[in-house]
Enzyme design. Structure first.
Site, PDB file in Angstrom:
ATOM      1  N   SER A 273      -2.470   6.192  -2.319  1.00  0.00           N
ATOM      2  CA  SER A 273      -1.050   6.379  -2.034  1.00  0.00           C
ATOM      3  C   SER A 273      -0.639   7.783  -2.447  1.00  0.00           C
ATOM      4  O   SER A 273      -0.888   8.196  -3.583  1.00  0.00           O
ATOM      5  CB  SER A 273      -0.224   5.330  -2.788  1.00  0.00           C
ATOM      6  OG  SER A 273       1.146   5.500  -2.535  1.00  0.00           O
TER       7      SER A 273
ATOM      8  N   LYS B  54      -1.901   6.320   2.401  1.00  0.00           N
ATOM      9  CA  LYS B  54      -0.521   5.868   2.572  1.00  0.00           C
ATOM     10  C   LYS B  54       0.412   6.982   2.109  1.00  0.00           C
ATOM     11  O   LYS B  54       0.306   7.459   0.978  1.00  0.00           O
ATOM     12  CB  LYS B  54      -0.276   4.596   1.765  1.00  0.00           C
ATOM     13  CG  LYS B  54       1.162   4.083   1.861  1.00  0.00           C
ATOM     14  CD  LYS B  54       1.332   2.730   1.184  1.00  0.00           C
ATOM     15  CE  LYS B  54       1.391   2.833  -0.318  1.00  0.00           C
ATOM     16  NZ  LYS B  54       1.739   1.541  -0.950  1.00  0.00           N
TER      17      LYS B  54
ATOM     18  N   LYS C 170       4.213   8.141   1.189  1.00  0.00           N
ATOM     19  CA  LYS C 170       5.588   7.761   0.908  1.00  0.00           C
ATOM     20  C   LYS C 170       6.493   8.558   1.839  1.00  0.00           C
ATOM     21  O   LYS C 170       6.301   9.765   2.042  1.00  0.00           O
ATOM     22  CB  LYS C 170       5.941   8.074  -0.549  1.00  0.00           C
ATOM     23  CG  LYS C 170       5.164   7.269  -1.576  1.00  0.00           C
ATOM     24  CD  LYS C 170       5.611   5.812  -1.624  1.00  0.00           C
ATOM     25  CE  LYS C 170       4.910   5.044  -2.727  1.00  0.00           C
ATOM     26  NZ  LYS C 170       5.364   3.638  -2.795  1.00  0.00           N
TER      27      LYS C 170
ATOM     28  N   ASP D  66       4.969   4.323   3.817  1.00  0.00           N
ATOM     29  CA  ASP D  66       5.632   3.411   2.883  1.00  0.00           C
ATOM     30  C   ASP D  66       7.047   3.914   2.645  1.00  0.00           C
ATOM     31  O   ASP D  66       7.243   4.979   2.064  1.00  0.00           O
ATOM     32  CB  ASP D  66       4.859   3.340   1.568  1.00  0.00           C
ATOM     33  CG  ASP D  66       5.461   2.336   0.594  1.00  0.00           C
ATOM     34  OD1 ASP D  66       6.428   1.639   0.971  1.00  0.00           O
ATOM     35  OD2 ASP D  66       4.969   2.246  -0.542  1.00  0.00           O
TER      36      ASP D  66
ATOM     37  N   GLU E 126       5.238   0.179   5.855  1.00  0.00           N
ATOM     38  CA  GLU E 126       5.510  -0.742   4.755  1.00  0.00           C
ATOM     39  C   GLU E 126       6.972  -0.694   4.338  1.00  0.00           C
ATOM     40  O   GLU E 126       7.525   0.379   4.093  1.00  0.00           O
ATOM     41  CB  GLU E 126       4.612  -0.396   3.560  1.00  0.00           C
ATOM     42  CG  GLU E 126       4.755  -1.345   2.395  1.00  0.00           C
ATOM     43  CD  GLU E 126       3.817  -1.001   1.253  1.00  0.00           C
ATOM     44  OE1 GLU E 126       3.919  -1.660   0.198  1.00  0.00           O
ATOM     45  OE2 GLU E 126       2.984  -0.082   1.407  1.00  0.00           O
TER      46      GLU E 126
ATOM     47  N   ASP F  48       6.674  -5.812   1.564  1.00  0.00           N
ATOM     48  CA  ASP F  48       6.272  -5.661   0.165  1.00  0.00           C
ATOM     49  C   ASP F  48       7.354  -6.279  -0.708  1.00  0.00           C
ATOM     50  O   ASP F  48       7.284  -7.452  -1.079  1.00  0.00           O
ATOM     51  CB  ASP F  48       6.063  -4.181  -0.134  1.00  0.00           C
ATOM     52  CG  ASP F  48       5.688  -3.886  -1.580  1.00  0.00           C
ATOM     53  OD1 ASP F  48       5.434  -4.835  -2.336  1.00  0.00           O
ATOM     54  OD2 ASP F  48       5.664  -2.711  -1.964  1.00  0.00           O
TER      55      ASP F  48
ATOM     56  N   LYS G 227       1.093  -8.261  -4.097  1.00  0.00           N
ATOM     57  CA  LYS G 227       0.923  -7.740  -5.451  1.00  0.00           C
ATOM     58  C   LYS G 227       1.064  -8.905  -6.420  1.00  0.00           C
ATOM     59  O   LYS G 227       2.107  -9.560  -6.456  1.00  0.00           O
ATOM     60  CB  LYS G 227       1.956  -6.655  -5.761  1.00  0.00           C
ATOM     61  CG  LYS G 227       1.801  -5.401  -4.916  1.00  0.00           C
ATOM     62  CD  LYS G 227       2.909  -4.398  -5.200  1.00  0.00           C
ATOM     63  CE  LYS G 227       2.729  -3.150  -4.337  1.00  0.00           C
ATOM     64  NZ  LYS G 227       3.875  -2.219  -4.478  1.00  0.00           N
TER      65      LYS G 227
ATOM     66  N   GLY H  23      -0.934  -2.087  -5.289  1.00  0.00           N
ATOM     67  CA  GLY H  23      -1.031  -1.714  -6.697  1.00  0.00           C
ATOM     68  C   GLY H  23       0.296  -1.231  -7.237  1.00  0.00           C
ATOM     69  O   GLY H  23       1.203  -0.860  -6.483  1.00  0.00           O
TER      70      GLY H  23
END
Length: 369
Positions: free
Chosen positions: A135, A161, A163, A188, A213, A238, A262, A290
């Protein structure tokens, strides 16, 4: 097994790089570490809360309060016949899934050690190694972003991934996709957008993203259904999935095609197993997310990700991706040839805690007997 002693450690481990996301920036991994003792064995769990209520309403202070004053008193000196009993023992306390998960995971570690099997074996896992990704937090500019992504690709990560935020979205995704046309790339949003941004997400369809996400509100299922019906890219939920009930609702509404599961967000391993089995039955694909955990939480995630319906690369990463120094003797390393991390094979979570490093990064400790 009689729960003879529980220790609660308040820990803060510095990150190698600041971790930036749409709501702020993190310089350290703050968490609560749970140590449970029974019959000469020790089980470990992690509550990876933040200092501020950005991801969930839970914080390091609220989780500590709930654990000390409500959750730990409900199981200390109790005789537990199976780890599944923990969920029922803690059920009268509403919410506070991350605090509950830390105890739940520690008890699972304890029971796997009692049977002298790895946690993966105890759970019925089928994979010896887990494909993982990385990430990438918000960066200062495109050049810095491309350099950061390049460094991870060179290390062997095959899924990245990014952000994204209202002022950092399409351009960075396009630039990374241009440089890496075959990379497994996902975005994300951490709930930073609304249905007013449908046109933006429709433009992302051209980028062949693995998934987007949590684009919309953290507590939403209806608007995600509307958005998913108007874009081709799979939506991954998520923050919206905190329970088996949330999962059932998301599936019924067709709010997503993927769920980032998660263990800490849903309250522990027992709940994770129920969600995993339902999603497998209903054709919803999973990947293991995570929370920037230490090796304790990271190892627990690896064991969970060994289950059959975790089909996308996990968001786990190697220890040195986040920390120069962790609190364990065991280092979690990336197998750069195939972008995997090996599931620990020793009993329980298979991680040896370094008492000196735990003490070094622990700001407060409390023991319950």
């Amino acid at each position: 097994m009689k729960i003879e002693q529980i220790a609660l450690y308040n820990v803060s481990i510095p990150f190698v790089f600041p971790f930036k996301f749409s709501n702020g920036e993190l310089l350290n991994h703050t968490c609560l570490i749970i140590e449970v003792k029974s019959e000469g064995l020790t089980g470990w769990g992690e509550c990876p809360t933040f200092d501020n209520p950005y991801y969930t309403y839970e914080t390091i202070n609220t989780a500590s309060h709930i654990l000390k004053d409500f959750l730990i008193p409900r199981i200390i000196n109790k005789t537990i016949n199976s780890p599944q009993e923990i969920r029922n023992l803690l059920a009268p306390i509403r919410g506070h899934n991350m605090a509950k998960s830390a105890l739940d995971c520690a008890i699972y570690d304890l029971f796997a050690k009692k049977q002298k099997v790895s946690l993966s074996q105890f759970l019925g896992g089928i994979k010896n190694s887990i494909k993982v990704g990385v990430s990438v937090s918000l960066q200062g500019d495109i050049s810095q972003l491309l350099n950061r992504v390049e460094s991870y690709v060179n290390e062997g990560y095959q899924r990245v991934k990014l952000k994204i935020a209202p002022d950092w979205n399409l351009k960075p995704l396009r630039e990374v996709r241009k440089k890496y046309p075959d990379l497994q790339l996902m975005a994300d949003a951490n709930s930073a957008f609304s249905l007013d941004d449908v046109a933006l997400f429709q433009k992302m369809d051209e980028l062949n993203l693995t998934m987007i996400e949590q684009p919309l509100a953290y507590d939403d299922l209806l608007d995600h259904r509307t958005l998913q019906s108007q874009i081709n890219t799979p939506i991954c939920l998520d923050e919206s999935i905190n329970s088996l009930h949330d999962t059932r609702m998301a599936i019924a509404l067709k709010s997503c095609q993927v769920i980032n599961l998660k263990v800490s967000r849903v309250g522990g391993i027992t709940n994770s197993l129920a969600i995993h089995d339902l999603c497998e039955k209903k054709g919803i694909k999973l990947w293991c997310g995570g929370m920037l955990e230490s090796a304790i939480g990271r190892a627990t995630n690896l064991h969970l990700a060994s289950l059959s319906n975790f089909v996308y690369p996990a968001d786990i990463s190697s220890t040195n991706r986040y920390f120069q120094e962790d609190i364990t003797q065991t280092v979690i390393d990336l197998n750069s040839e195939d972008s995997t991390i090996t599931v620990p094979t020793n009993s329980g979570i298979g991680i040896e805690v370094d008492e000196n490093l735990l003490s070094k990064y622990c700001h407060h400790q409390q023991v319950f007997r």
